[in-house]
Scaffold this motif. Structure first.
Motif, PDB file in Angstrom:
ATOM      1  N   ALA A  67      76.624  32.621  96.359  1.00 26.87           N
ATOM      2  CA  ALA A  67      75.978  32.145  96.946  1.00 26.87           C
ATOM      3  C   ALA A  67      76.701  30.361  96.322  1.00 26.87           C
ATOM      4  CB  ALA A  67      74.451  31.320  96.842  1.00 26.87           C
ATOM      5  N   LEU A  68      77.422  30.617  95.457  1.00 27.17           N
ATOM      6  CA  LEU A  68      78.494  29.137  95.335  1.00 27.17           C
ATOM      7  C   LEU A  68      79.610  29.206  95.321  1.00 27.17           C
ATOM      8  CD1 LEU A  68      76.898  27.869  91.618  1.00 27.17           C
ATOM      9  CD2 LEU A  68      76.643  26.511  93.554  1.00 27.17           C
ATOM     10  N   ARG A  69      79.662  30.456  95.777  1.00 27.87           N
ATOM     11  CA  ARG A  69      81.529  31.016  95.833  1.00 27.87           C
ATOM     12  C   ARG A  69      81.456  30.730  97.971  1.00 27.87           C
ATOM     13  NH1 ARG A  69      84.252  35.412  92.405  1.00 27.87           N
ATOM     14  NH2 ARG A  69      84.477  34.056  90.577  1.00 27.87           N
ATOM     15  N   LYS A  70      80.285  30.778  98.589  1.00 31.25           N
ATOM     16  CA  LYS A  70      80.376  31.131 100.170  1.00 31.25           C
ATOM     17  C   LYS A  70      79.849  29.360 100.184  1.00 31.25           C
ATOM     18  CE  LYS A  70      79.765  35.438 100.937  1.00 31.25           C
ATOM     19  NZ  LYS A  70      79.265  36.974 101.649  1.00 31.25           N
ATOM     20  N   TRP A  71      78.907  28.892  99.588  1.00 32.61           N
ATOM     21  CA  TRP A  71      78.135  27.507  99.610  1.00 32.61           C
ATOM     22  C   TRP A  71      77.150  27.653 100.472  1.00 32.61           C
ATOM     23  CZ3 TRP A  71      79.193  24.667  95.563  1.00 32.61           C
ATOM     24  CH2 TRP A  71      80.350  24.541  95.452  1.00 32.61           C
ATOM     25  N   ARG A  72      76.601  28.722 100.504  1.00 33.59           N
ATOM     26  CA  ARG A  72      75.223  29.182 101.808  1.00 33.59           C
ATOM     27  C   ARG A  72      74.382  30.452 100.670  1.00 33.59           C
ATOM     28  NH1 ARG A  72      76.841  34.086 104.798  1.00 33.59           N
ATOM     29  NH2 ARG A  72      79.055  34.121 104.987  1.00 33.59           N
ATOM     30  N   SER A  73      72.847  30.108 101.224  1.00 34.87           N
ATOM     31  CA  SER A  73      72.252  31.770 101.396  1.00 34.87           C
ATOM     32  C   SER A  73      71.041  31.214 101.759  1.00 34.87           C
ATOM     33  CB  SER A  73      71.561  31.359  99.943  1.00 34.87           C
ATOM     34  OG  SER A  73      70.291  31.777  98.722  1.00 34.87           O
ATOM     35  N   PRO A  74      70.669  32.117 102.320  1.00 37.09           N
ATOM     36  CA  PRO A  74      69.672  33.083 102.636  1.00 37.09           C
ATOM     37  C   PRO A  74      68.487  32.516 102.735  1.00 37.09           C
ATOM     38  CG  PRO A  74      70.266  35.267 101.841  1.00 37.09           C
ATOM     39  CD  PRO A  74      71.120  33.873 101.099  1.00 37.09           C
ATOM     40  N   THR A  75      67.537  31.712 101.211  1.00 33.85           N
ATOM     41  CA  THR A  75      67.302  30.883 101.599  1.00 33.85           C
ATOM     42  C   THR A  75      67.144  29.594 101.750  1.00 33.85           C
ATOM     43  OG1 THR A  75      66.872  31.021  99.293  1.00 33.85           O
ATOM     44  CG2 THR A  75      66.006  32.692  99.623  1.00 33.85           C
ATOM     45  N   ARG A  76      66.004  29.341 101.925  1.00 34.88           N
ATOM     46  CA  ARG A  76      66.649  27.639 102.368  1.00 34.88           C
ATOM     47  C   ARG A  76      66.323  26.704 100.729  1.00 34.88           C
ATOM     48  NH1 ARG A  76      62.483  26.346 107.645  1.00 34.88           N
ATOM     49  NH2 ARG A  76      63.606  27.425 109.054  1.00 34.88           N
ATOM     50  N   SER A  77      64.989  27.028 100.543  1.00 35.96           N
ATOM     51  CA  SER A  77      65.164  26.077  98.859  1.00 35.96           C
ATOM     52  C   SER A  77      66.428  26.231  97.678  1.00 35.96           C
ATOM     53  CB  SER A  77      63.998  26.584  97.882  1.00 35.96           C
ATOM     54  OG  SER A  77      63.985  28.347  97.978  1.00 35.96           O
ATOM     55  N   PHE A  78      67.290  27.819  98.174  1.00 34.75           N
ATOM     56  CA  PHE A  78      68.388  28.130  97.907  1.00 34.75           C
ATOM     57  C   PHE A  78      69.707  27.267  98.254  1.00 34.75           C
ATOM     58  CE2 PHE A  78      71.595  31.012  95.465  1.00 34.75           C
ATOM     59  CZ  PHE A  78      71.741  30.396  94.157  1.00 34.75           C
ATOM     60  N   ASN A  79      69.803  26.876  99.555  1.00 29.10           N
ATOM     61  CA  ASN A  79      69.928  25.946 100.243  1.00 29.10           C
ATOM     62  C   ASN A  79      70.045  24.424  99.466  1.00 29.10           C
ATOM     63  OD1 ASN A  79      71.687  28.177 102.226  1.00 29.10           O
ATOM     64  ND2 ASN A  79      70.246  28.633 102.947  1.00 29.10           N
ATOM     65  N   ARG A  80      68.869  23.741  99.585  1.00 32.84           N
ATOM     66  CA  ARG A  80      68.873  22.886  99.112  1.00 32.84           C
ATOM     67  C   ARG A  80      69.559  22.294  97.621  1.00 32.84           C
ATOM     68  NH1 ARG A  80      62.923  23.284 100.547  1.00 32.84           N
ATOM     69  NH2 ARG A  80      63.049  23.372 102.641  1.00 32.84           N
ATOM     70  N   VAL A  81      69.669  23.298  97.021  1.00 26.12           N
ATOM     71  CA  VAL A  81      70.141  23.021  95.512  1.00 26.12           C
ATOM     72  C   VAL A  81      71.430  23.438  95.929  1.00 26.12           C
ATOM     73  CG1 VAL A  81      70.206  24.017  93.115  1.00 26.12           C
ATOM     74  CG2 VAL A  81      67.878  24.550  94.388  1.00 26.12           C
ATOM     75  N   ILE A  82      72.271  24.534  96.011  1.00 28.63           N
ATOM     76  CA  ILE A  82      73.305  24.500  97.036  1.00 28.63           C
ATOM     77  C   ILE A  82      74.379  23.399  97.642  1.00 28.63           C
ATOM     78  CG2 ILE A  82      75.132  25.764  98.022  1.00 28.63           C
ATOM     79  CD1 ILE A  82      73.647  28.842  97.888  1.00 28.63           C
ATOM     80  N   ALA A  83      73.633  22.784  98.569  1.00 33.28           N
ATOM     81  CA  ALA A  83      73.954  21.383  98.957  1.00 33.28           C
ATOM     82  C   ALA A  83      74.189  20.535  97.937  1.00 33.28           C
ATOM     83  CB  ALA A  83      72.711  21.429 100.044  1.00 33.28           C
ATOM     84  N   ARG A  84      72.988  20.092  97.195  1.00 31.90           N
ATOM     85  CA  ARG A  84      72.930  19.115  96.058  1.00 31.90           C
ATOM     86  C   ARG A  84      74.194  19.203  95.100  1.00 31.90           C
ATOM     87  NH1 ARG A  84      66.847  18.795  94.635  1.00 31.90           N
ATOM     88  NH2 ARG A  84      66.071  17.863  96.926  1.00 31.90           N
ATOM     89  N   ILE A  85      74.713  20.446  94.665  1.00 30.58           N
ATOM     90  CA  ILE A  85      75.523  20.536  94.197  1.00 30.58           C
ATOM     91  C   ILE A  85      77.036  20.673  94.775  1.00 30.58           C
ATOM     92  CG2 ILE A  85      76.960  22.254  92.910  1.00 30.58           C
ATOM     93  CD1 ILE A  85      74.345  23.937  92.474  1.00 30.58           C
ATOM     94  N   ALA A  86      77.259  21.149  95.783  1.00 27.14           N
ATOM     95  CA  ALA A  86      78.276  20.642  96.731  1.00 27.14           C
ATOM     96  C   ALA A  86      78.207  19.318  96.876  1.00 27.14           C
ATOM     97  CB  ALA A  86      78.549  21.066  97.766  1.00 27.14           C
ATOM     98  N   SER A  87      77.104  18.121  97.322  1.00 22.08           N
ATOM     99  CA  SER A  87      77.587  16.706  97.136  1.00 22.08           C
ATOM    100  C   SER A  87      77.788  15.991  96.350  1.00 22.08           C
ATOM    101  CB  SER A  87      76.272  16.044  97.985  1.00 22.08           C
ATOM    102  OG  SER A  87      75.315  15.935  97.556  1.00 22.08           O
TER     103      SER A  87
END
Length: 71
Positions: free
Chosen positions: A37-57
């Protein structure tokens, strides 16, 4: 998902120092789901996408390069 939250807290801790800004670091992960998920910067779940967006920012704001490696 807990590994991603732990990564977020680690990056927040690292970003408090001057040395993290514009630097490169390696982060070791033991979850292939989190790594994918971190290599693609996306995930199928919304809660995981929020965490990934915070990491990316956080990585983008500090202009650093983080390399994720599976252990």
């Amino acid at each position: 998902m807990l590994e991603a939250r732990a990564l977020l807290h680690t990056l927040r801790w690292r970003s408090r120092t001057q040395f993290f800004v514009g630097s490169r670091c390696i982060h070791l992960l033991d979850s292939q789901v989190c790594l994918g998920a971190l290599r693609k910067w996306r995930s199928p779940t919304r809660s995981f996408n929020r965490v990934i967006a915070r990491i990316a920012s956080l990585i983008l704001a500090s202009s650093s390069k983080v390399i994720f490696v599976y252990v």
